[in-house]
Design an enzyme around this catalytic site. Structure first.
Site, PDB file in Angstrom:
ATOM      1  N   LYS A 198       0.843  -1.209   0.000  1.00  0.00           N
ATOM      2  CA  LYS A 198       0.000   0.000   0.000  1.00  0.00           C
ATOM      3  C   LYS A 198       0.869   1.246   0.000  1.00  0.00           C
ATOM      4  O   LYS A 198       0.568   2.223  -0.678  1.00  0.00           O
ATOM      5  CB  LYS A 198      -0.912   0.028   1.234  1.00  0.00           C
ATOM      6  CG  LYS A 198      -2.113  -0.866   1.088  1.00  0.00           C
ATOM      7  CD  LYS A 198      -3.282  -0.358   1.923  1.00  0.00           C
ATOM      8  CE  LYS A 198      -4.394  -1.393   1.879  1.00  0.00           C
ATOM      9  NZ  LYS A 198      -5.709  -0.849   2.122  1.00  0.00           N
ATOM     10  N   LYS A 248      -6.160 -14.202  -9.456  1.00  0.00           N
ATOM     11  CA  LYS A 248      -6.999 -14.950  -8.523  1.00  0.00           C
ATOM     12  C   LYS A 248      -8.439 -14.427  -8.541  1.00  0.00           C
ATOM     13  O   LYS A 248      -8.657 -13.223  -8.654  1.00  0.00           O
ATOM     14  CB  LYS A 248      -6.397 -14.758  -7.117  1.00  0.00           C
ATOM     15  CG  LYS A 248      -6.958 -15.654  -6.056  1.00  0.00           C
ATOM     16  CD  LYS A 248      -6.224 -15.428  -4.743  1.00  0.00           C
ATOM     17  CE  LYS A 248      -7.175 -14.877  -3.701  1.00  0.00           C
ATOM     18  NZ  LYS A 248      -6.671 -14.857  -2.352  1.00  0.00           N
ATOM     19  N   LYS A 252     -12.961 -11.643  -3.991  1.00  0.00           N
ATOM     20  CA  LYS A 252     -14.157 -10.897  -3.625  1.00  0.00           C
ATOM     21  C   LYS A 252     -13.868  -9.408  -3.469  1.00  0.00           C
ATOM     22  O   LYS A 252     -14.782  -8.609  -3.479  1.00  0.00           O
ATOM     23  CB  LYS A 252     -14.759 -11.453  -2.337  1.00  0.00           C
ATOM     24  CG  LYS A 252     -13.876 -11.298  -1.130  1.00  0.00           C
ATOM     25  CD  LYS A 252     -14.481 -11.939   0.095  1.00  0.00           C
ATOM     26  CE  LYS A 252     -13.462 -11.894   1.226  1.00  0.00           C
ATOM     27  NZ  LYS A 252     -13.716 -12.749   2.312  1.00  0.00           N
TER      28      LYS A 252
HETATM   29  P1  AMP Z   1     -10.076 -13.706   0.976  1.00  0.00           P
HETATM   30  O1  AMP Z   1     -11.387 -13.757   0.271  1.00  0.00           O
HETATM   31  O2  AMP Z   1      -8.952 -13.322   0.061  1.00  0.00           O
HETATM   32  O3  AMP Z   1     -10.116 -12.896   2.260  1.00  0.00           O
HETATM   33  O4  AMP Z   1      -9.732 -15.187   1.427  1.00  0.00           O
HETATM   34  C1  AMP Z   1     -10.463 -15.915   2.375  1.00  0.00           C
HETATM   35  C2  AMP Z   1     -10.089 -17.391   2.256  1.00  0.00           C
HETATM   36  O5  AMP Z   1     -10.552 -17.917   0.998  1.00  0.00           O
HETATM   37  C3  AMP Z   1      -8.601 -17.694   2.302  1.00  0.00           C
HETATM   38  O6  AMP Z   1      -8.375 -18.897   2.995  1.00  0.00           O
HETATM   39  C4  AMP Z   1      -8.203 -17.847   0.860  1.00  0.00           C
HETATM   40  O7  AMP Z   1      -7.107 -18.700   0.693  1.00  0.00           O
HETATM   41  C5  AMP Z   1      -9.468 -18.448   0.243  1.00  0.00           C
HETATM   42  N1  AMP Z   1      -9.582 -17.968  -1.142  1.00  0.00           N
HETATM   43  C6  AMP Z   1      -9.932 -16.712  -1.533  1.00  0.00           C
HETATM   44  N2  AMP Z   1      -9.947 -16.594  -2.877  1.00  0.00           N
HETATM   45  C7  AMP Z   1      -9.590 -17.833  -3.359  1.00  0.00           C
HETATM   46  C8  AMP Z   1      -9.403 -18.360  -4.660  1.00  0.00           C
HETATM   47  N3  AMP Z   1      -9.624 -17.623  -5.755  1.00  0.00           N
HETATM   48  N4  AMP Z   1      -9.040 -19.657  -4.773  1.00  0.00           N
HETATM   49  C9  AMP Z   1      -8.831 -20.410  -3.670  1.00  0.00           C
HETATM   50  N5  AMP Z   1      -8.979 -19.973  -2.419  1.00  0.00           N
HETATM   51  C10 AMP Z   1      -9.351 -18.696  -2.243  1.00  0.00           C
END
Ligand code: AMP
Ligand code: TRP
Length: 331
Positions: free
Chosen positions: A111, A193, A196
């Protein structure tokens, strides 16, 4: 049974990536570990959240976790801000963490490098709150995505330092990083990736998307011009991603899928992937609606917080006594 802890930051709607990479895994872990799962709502505040939207996301996140099969009878499920001991220990741990250590956190450095102007001090110290979230429960394992590994490492350093200064207090947790391949990529840019936190776009499937919208997203997924179904993440990242999604949802091996679909054209293959995704969403959303209709969220969360509070309070008391915050009447 060994204890495992994980926090979910409810900033934004849960995605298919979250389901395949995290939710589904937690549900499986329930068989082998004593699970503590909390919604890290304080962590979302490190960047401004619209109150109404945040509240909706909190509700949907917890309901979807239950819909996926997280079981409040077996696991402790609660909202971070309902267990105030986290924030209290967070402050104490921030006093046992050096600014030099926080300056090395890659999220902060990124950041800073991007010239982000509205970085809050909460964002800067949030790794110490995360350390408190973890250490207050003495878990053996903390499953996190690759991006959070550094924070678990900091947690270990802070715990070791604290134990050295004040005597054995915290168990040193191990990060548990999912194996490669558990990464769902964006449908519109399969080199990125599925996330969200991205602005709403057609590359991301949300667990509460209508099945029709999800089907359209799969059908318009970016592929390539090679015209063959093969698992080649470098030259055919789009197809490789769709194969992984299918395999994760159907439980069939990638080789098996390649054998079935090679020579059939991308349209047919995408239809099959869409079918898997739609089936999942239909099942999850039916359970989600059930949970909403039953109105059980408040009760689940208050029972979870009550269980968590007992553990957290015991640890906090121990910490406060060790560092001299309490009066020792026996002296
Ligand atoms: P986040 O949404 O980035 O806060 O991630 C929350 C959890 O979901 C974490 O354990 C990430 O590793 C998993 N996660 C988020 N996006 C993905 C993705 N595209 N593929 C696999 N795991 C994901
Ligand atoms: N910081 C994590 C994230 O951004 C969420 C989180 C907060 C967490 N506290 C935690 C994860 C404790 C594991 C353990 O995804």
């Amino acid at each position: 049974m060994k204890r495992m802890l994980s926090g979910i930051k409810p900033s934004g709607q849960l995605t298919l990536g979250n389901y395949i990479g995290a939710l589904r895994e937690f549900v499986k872990y329930q068989n082998d570990y004593e699970m503590i799962v909390f919604i890290a709502n304080l962590h979302t505040l490190t960047v401004y959240q619209d109150p109404q939207e945040l509240s909706t996301n909190l509700r949907d996140t917890i309901a979807l976790y239950l819909a996926c099969g997280l079981d409040p009878k077996r696991s402790t499920i609660f909202m971070q801000s309902d267990v105030m001991q986290h924030a209290q220990l967070g402050f104490i741990l921030s006093c046992n963490t050096y600014m030099g250590e926080l300056n090395r956190m890659t999220q902060y450095k990124d950041k800073l490098a991007k010239g982000e102007e509205s970085m809050t001090s909460g964002f800067y110290v949030y790794p110490t709150l995360m350390a408190a979230d973890i250490l207050i429960y003495d878990p053996a394992f903390v499953p996190v995505g690759e991006d959070q590994k550094q924070h678990v490492e900091l947690t270990r350093d802070v715990a070791i330092r604290f134990n050295n200064r004040y005597g054995e207090t915290f168990k040193i947790p191990q990060p548990l990083i999912p194996k490669v391949g558990a990464r769902v990529m964006s449908l519109s840019d399969p080199t990125k990736k599925m996330s969200k936190s991205d602005a709403l776009d057609k590359g991301c499937i949300y667990l509460l998307d209508t099945p029709e919208a999800a089907r359209k997203k799969v059908m318009s997924a970016v592929t390539d011009t090679l015209g063959k179904i093969a698992f080649d993440p470098v030259n055919q990242p789009g197809i490789a991603n769709l194969l992984q999604i299918h395999s994760a949802l159907s439980g069939r091996s990638i080789e098996d899928l390649v054998r079935e679909f090679d020579g059939q054209g991308y349209g047919t293959f995408k239809k099959a992937v869409a079918e898997e995704v739609v089936n999942l969403l239909n099942t999850l959303q039916a359970r989600y609606r059930d949970i909403m209709d039953q109105g059980i969220l408040d009760q689940v969360l208050s029972e979870g917080a009550a269980k968590a509070r007992i553990m957290a309070e015991a640890k906090l008391q121990d910490v406060q006594r060790k560092i001299g915050l309490t009066i020792d009447a026996t002296q």
